[in-house]
Design a protein around this motif. Structure first.
Motif, PDB file in Angstrom:
ATOM      1  N   ALA A 143       0.843  -1.195   0.000  1.00 20.30           N
ATOM      2  CA  ALA A 143       0.000   0.000   0.000  1.00 20.30           C
ATOM      3  C   ALA A 143       0.878   1.244   0.000  1.00 20.30           C
ATOM      4  CB  ALA A 143      -0.934   0.005   1.212  1.00 20.30           C
ATOM      5  N   ASN A 144       0.284   2.362  -0.439  1.00 19.50           N
ATOM      6  CA  ASN A 144       1.015   3.617  -0.507  1.00 19.50           C
ATOM      7  C   ASN A 144       0.075   4.761  -0.134  1.00 19.50           C
ATOM      8  OD1 ASN A 144       3.226   5.398  -1.274  1.00 19.50           O
ATOM      9  ND2 ASN A 144       1.942   5.950  -3.032  1.00 19.50           N
ATOM     10  N   ALA A 145       0.500   5.552   0.852  1.00 14.49           N
ATOM     11  CA  ALA A 145      -0.216   6.786   1.177  1.00 14.49           C
ATOM     12  C   ALA A 145       0.510   7.924   0.477  1.00 14.49           C
ATOM     13  CB  ALA A 145      -0.242   7.000   2.688  1.00 14.49           C
ATOM     14  N   GLU A 146      -0.145   8.581  -0.448  1.00 17.67           N
ATOM     15  CA  GLU A 146       0.504   9.608  -1.248  1.00 17.67           C
ATOM     16  C   GLU A 146       0.679  10.911  -0.455  1.00 17.67           C
ATOM     17  OE1 GLU A 146      -1.634   9.947  -4.920  1.00 17.67           O
ATOM     18  OE2 GLU A 146      -0.864   8.030  -5.670  1.00 17.67           O
ATOM     19  N   LYS A 147       1.291  11.886  -1.079  1.00 17.81           N
ATOM     20  CA  LYS A 147       1.633  13.146  -0.428  1.00 17.81           C
ATOM     21  C   LYS A 147       0.415  13.787   0.234  1.00 17.81           C
ATOM     22  CE  LYS A 147       3.928  17.558  -1.348  1.00 17.81           C
ATOM     23  NZ  LYS A 147       4.580  18.402  -2.390  1.00 17.81           N
ATOM     24  N   ASN A 148       0.572  14.088   1.540  1.00 15.33           N
ATOM     25  CA  ASN A 148      -0.452  14.751   2.357  1.00 15.33           C
ATOM     26  C   ASN A 148      -1.729  13.923   2.528  1.00 15.33           C
ATOM     27  OD1 ASN A 148       1.197  17.042   2.683  1.00 15.33           O
ATOM     28  ND2 ASN A 148       0.484  17.884   0.741  1.00 15.33           N
ATOM     29  N   ALA A 149      -1.689  12.646   2.144  1.00 17.74           N
ATOM     30  CA  ALA A 149      -2.868  11.781   2.285  1.00 17.74           C
ATOM     31  C   ALA A 149      -2.867  11.102   3.656  1.00 17.74           C
ATOM     32  CB  ALA A 149      -2.896  10.735   1.185  1.00 17.74           C
ATOM     33  N   MET A 150      -4.036  10.634   4.062  1.00 15.57           N
ATOM     34  CA  MET A 150      -4.195   9.906   5.322  1.00 15.57           C
ATOM     35  C   MET A 150      -4.860   8.573   5.008  1.00 15.57           C
ATOM     36  SD  MET A 150      -5.981  11.126   8.880  1.00 15.57           S
ATOM     37  CE  MET A 150      -5.923  10.093  10.347  1.00 15.57           C
ATOM     38  N   LEU A 151      -4.173   7.488   5.329  1.00 16.59           N
ATOM     39  CA  LEU A 151      -4.661   6.139   5.034  1.00 16.59           C
ATOM     40  C   LEU A 151      -4.813   5.360   6.325  1.00 16.59           C
ATOM     41  CD1 LEU A 151      -5.280   3.780   3.070  1.00 16.59           C
ATOM     42  CD2 LEU A 151      -2.805   3.334   3.004  1.00 16.59           C
ATOM     43  N   SER A 152      -5.964   4.734   6.507  1.00 14.58           N
ATOM     44  CA  SER A 152      -6.234   3.895   7.676  1.00 14.58           C
ATOM     45  C   SER A 152      -6.515   2.475   7.197  1.00 14.58           C
ATOM     46  CB  SER A 152      -7.435   4.437   8.459  1.00 14.58           C
ATOM     47  OG  SER A 152      -7.733   3.599   9.569  1.00 14.58           O
ATOM     48  N   LEU A 153      -5.666   1.533   7.596  1.00  8.48           N
ATOM     49  CA  LEU A 153      -5.816   0.133   7.206  1.00  8.48           C
ATOM     50  C   LEU A 153      -6.157  -0.698   8.435  1.00  8.48           C
ATOM     51  CD1 LEU A 153      -2.784  -0.218   4.792  1.00  8.48           C
ATOM     52  CD2 LEU A 153      -5.142  -0.737   4.182  1.00  8.48           C
ATOM     53  N   THR A 154      -7.188  -1.512   8.311  1.00  6.38           N
ATOM     54  CA  THR A 154      -7.594  -2.378   9.413  1.00  6.38           C
ATOM     55  C   THR A 154      -8.064  -3.706   8.827  1.00  6.38           C
ATOM     56  OG1 THR A 154      -8.946  -2.529  11.436  1.00  6.38           O
ATOM     57  CG2 THR A 154      -9.989  -1.550   9.485  1.00  6.38           C
ATOM     58  N   THR A 155      -8.566  -4.583   9.680  1.00  6.04           N
ATOM     59  CA  THR A 155      -9.090  -5.869   9.243  1.00  6.04           C
ATOM     60  C   THR A 155     -10.544  -6.009   9.668  1.00  6.04           C
ATOM     61  OG1 THR A 155      -8.199  -6.899  11.257  1.00  6.04           O
ATOM     62  CG2 THR A 155      -6.861  -7.036   9.258  1.00  6.04           C
ATOM     63  N   GLN A 156     -11.252  -6.906   8.979  1.00  4.87           N
ATOM     64  CA  GLN A 156     -12.677  -7.090   9.271  1.00  4.87           C
ATOM     65  C   GLN A 156     -12.884  -7.717  10.641  1.00  4.87           C
ATOM     66  OE1 GLN A 156     -14.673 -10.058   6.903  1.00  4.87           O
ATOM     67  NE2 GLN A 156     -16.576  -8.881   6.877  1.00  4.87           N
ATOM     68  N   ALA A 157     -11.993  -8.612  11.028  1.00  2.00           N
ATOM     69  CA  ALA A 157     -12.104  -9.327  12.296  1.00  2.00           C
ATOM     70  C   ALA A 157     -10.712  -9.825  12.670  1.00  2.00           C
ATOM     71  CB  ALA A 157     -13.073 -10.497  12.162  1.00  2.00           C
ATOM     72  N   ALA A 158     -10.640 -10.590  13.743  1.00  2.17           N
ATOM     73  CA  ALA A 158      -9.359 -11.174  14.136  1.00  2.17           C
ATOM     74  C   ALA A 158      -8.890 -12.163  13.067  1.00  2.17           C
ATOM     75  CB  ALA A 158      -9.493 -11.864  15.487  1.00  2.17           C
ATOM     76  N   GLU A 159      -7.590 -12.136  12.794  1.00  2.00           N
ATOM     77  CA  GLU A 159      -6.995 -13.126  11.898  1.00  2.00           C
ATOM     78  C   GLU A 159      -6.662 -14.375  12.707  1.00  2.00           C
ATOM     79  OE1 GLU A 159      -6.840 -14.709   9.186  1.00  2.00           O
ATOM     80  OE2 GLU A 159      -6.001 -13.030   8.046  1.00  2.00           O
ATOM     81  N   ARG A 160      -6.706 -15.544  12.062  1.00  3.48           N
ATOM     82  CA  ARG A 160      -6.449 -16.804  12.756  1.00  3.48           C
ATOM     83  C   ARG A 160      -5.359 -17.578  12.035  1.00  3.48           C
ATOM     84  NH1 ARG A 160     -11.469 -15.109  13.608  1.00  3.48           N
ATOM     85  NH2 ARG A 160     -12.526 -15.652  15.570  1.00  3.48           N
ATOM     86  N   ALA A 161      -4.345 -17.964  12.798  1.00  3.58           N
ATOM     87  CA  ALA A 161      -3.272 -18.800  12.257  1.00  3.58           C
ATOM     88  C   ALA A 161      -3.515 -20.221  12.736  1.00  3.58           C
ATOM     89  CB  ALA A 161      -1.916 -18.294  12.720  1.00  3.58           C
ATOM     90  N   TYR A 162      -4.008 -21.091  11.826  1.00  3.11           N
ATOM     91  CA  TYR A 162      -4.429 -22.445  12.182  1.00  3.11           C
ATOM     92  C   TYR A 162      -3.267 -23.442  12.130  1.00  3.11           C
ATOM     93  CZ  TYR A 162      -9.257 -20.764  11.674  1.00  3.11           C
ATOM     94  OH  TYR A 162     -10.441 -20.084  11.810  1.00  3.11           O
ATOM     95  N   ARG A 163      -3.536 -24.640  12.587  1.00  3.65           N
ATOM     96  CA  ARG A 163      -2.554 -25.722  12.566  1.00  3.65           C
ATOM     97  C   ARG A 163      -2.075 -25.958  11.130  1.00  3.65           C
ATOM     98  NH1 ARG A 163      -1.147 -30.017  15.726  1.00  3.65           N
ATOM     99  NH2 ARG A 163      -2.678 -29.381  17.288  1.00  3.65           N
ATOM    100  N   ALA A 164      -0.772 -26.150  10.989  1.00  2.00           N
ATOM    101  CA  ALA A 164      -0.171 -26.405   9.681  1.00  2.00           C
ATOM    102  C   ALA A 164       0.240 -27.864   9.560  1.00  2.00           C
ATOM    103  CB  ALA A 164       1.048 -25.511   9.488  1.00  2.00           C
ATOM    104  N   GLN A 165       0.303 -28.335   8.344  1.00  2.00           N
ATOM    105  CA  GLN A 165       0.822 -29.675   8.096  1.00  2.00           C
ATOM    106  C   GLN A 165       2.341 -29.684   8.308  1.00  2.00           C
ATOM    107  OE1 GLN A 165      -1.004 -32.486   7.394  1.00  2.00           O
ATOM    108  NE2 GLN A 165      -2.736 -31.136   7.844  1.00  2.00           N
ATOM    109  N   PRO A 166       2.918 -30.815   8.672  1.00  2.00           N
ATOM    110  CA  PRO A 166       4.365 -30.882   8.902  1.00  2.00           C
ATOM    111  C   PRO A 166       5.154 -30.363   7.698  1.00  2.00           C
ATOM    112  CG  PRO A 166       3.324 -32.901   9.661  1.00  2.00           C
ATOM    113  CD  PRO A 166       2.260 -32.114   8.955  1.00  2.00           C
ATOM    114  N   GLY A 167       6.111 -29.486   7.978  1.00  2.00           N
ATOM    115  CA  GLY A 167       6.969 -28.945   6.933  1.00  2.00           C
ATOM    116  C   GLY A 167       6.399 -27.768   6.173  1.00  2.00           C
ATOM    117  N   GLN A 168       5.155 -27.384   6.455  1.00  2.00           N
ATOM    118  CA  GLN A 168       4.542 -26.258   5.758  1.00  2.00           C
ATOM    119  C   GLN A 168       4.503 -25.025   6.653  1.00  2.00           C
ATOM    120  OE1 GLN A 168       0.668 -27.470   4.321  1.00  2.00           O
ATOM    121  NE2 GLN A 168       1.550 -28.428   2.512  1.00  2.00           N
ATOM    122  N   VAL A 169       4.855 -23.886   6.097  1.00  2.00           N
ATOM    123  CA  VAL A 169       4.877 -22.625   6.831  1.00  2.00           C
ATOM    124  C   VAL A 169       4.128 -21.573   6.024  1.00  2.00           C
ATOM    125  CG1 VAL A 169       6.332 -20.830   7.836  1.00  2.00           C
ATOM    126  CG2 VAL A 169       7.103 -23.209   7.869  1.00  2.00           C
ATOM    127  N   ALA A 170       3.264 -20.831   6.693  1.00  2.68           N
ATOM    128  CA  ALA A 170       2.542 -19.744   6.036  1.00  2.68           C
ATOM    129  C   ALA A 170       3.392 -18.479   6.041  1.00  2.68           C
ATOM    130  CB  ALA A 170       1.218 -19.488   6.740  1.00  2.68           C
TER     131      ALA A 170
END
Length: 235
Positions: free
Chosen positions: A34-61
């Motif tokens: 993302a980029n906030a241009e000159k003199n701009a105001m940008l607010s970034l948020t999320t819709q809800a809590a993010e969840r990091a679930y169980r991963a399979q062996p050897g896999q990384v998000a």
């Protein structure tokens, strides 16, 4: 992923990041630029809590976020909590490049399992990095690595004393020093704030669970954001 742009309540352009997959697991790759241009105001948020679930062996998000703020610009980086589940494997990074006179309000809340569900992290793999530069020069760097029995690790009195949630708060603005006393007065006993530069204020908050963390965070974020905290935080 997608972005929604709610009707603005103030000067800032608000963008809500939505993970349409409903969570993160091993092998997933997410990237946001993302980029906030000159003199701009940008607010970034999320819709809800993010969840990091169980991963399979050897896999990384992987989650890589990168934001640039041009001269006179302001960025509010206000994601809701990331909840780590037992068995998760996640590498996450946030890079913010500020112009010499740009401003920043940043929070990263983290929850170590859902306390209400009796969850614990006995086998987790989490690596996090926040890097802030100003005019290309390093301003702030924070890195965290949690591996294995995270619940046991956090139980140590000299580490987290059993806390189940944590938030990192960063405020970069000309009035940072004037904000310090008021911020410290609003913090719980399990938190601290420091002025580590003339316009750089950093706080860390530990809490028993996500509910207690929000009880502390919401009033502070409202104050530092000029009462423009995104509505998704209030639902």
């Amino acid at each position: 992923m997608k972005l929604l742009f709610p009707r603005p309540d103030g000067e800032a352009l608000q963008a809500i990041v939505i993970n349409s997959a409903g969570g993160i697991t091993g092998g997933d790759v997410f990237a946001l630029n993302a980029n906030a241009e000159k003199n701009a105001m940008l607010s970034l948020t999320t819709q809800a809590a993010e969840r990091a679930y169980r991963a399979q062996p050897g896999q990384v998000a992987s989650v890589r976020n990168s934001v640039t703020v041009e001269p006179g610009g302001t960025l509010h980086w206000l994601p809701q909590e990331t909840i780590l589940y037992d068995g998760c494997a996640l590498r996450r990074s946030l890079c913010v490049d500020l112009a010499h006179d740009a401003s920043l309000l940043l929070v990263e809340p983290l929850v170590f399992g859902r306390a209400a569900m009796g969850e614990a992290l006995h086998d987790a793999n989490f690596r996090d990095r926040i890097e802030i530069t100003r005019a290309g020069q390093p301003l702030f760097l924070d890195a965290m690595t949690l591996h294995g029995d995270v619940t046991k690790h956090l139980a140590a009195a000299h580490i987290a004393a059993g806390a189940g949630a944590l938030a990192t708060l960063i405020y970069v603005a000309p009035d940072a020093e004037a904000r310090l006393a008021r911020l410290r007065a609003a913090l719980p006993d399990s938190a601290g704030a420091s002025l580590i530069g003339p316009d750089l204020l950093v706080a860390r908050i530990l809490a028993h669970d996500s509910f207690d963390l929000r009880q502390s965070l919401v009033p502070i974020l409202r104050d530092l954001s000029g009462d423009t905290l995104p509505r998704s935080w209030m639902t």
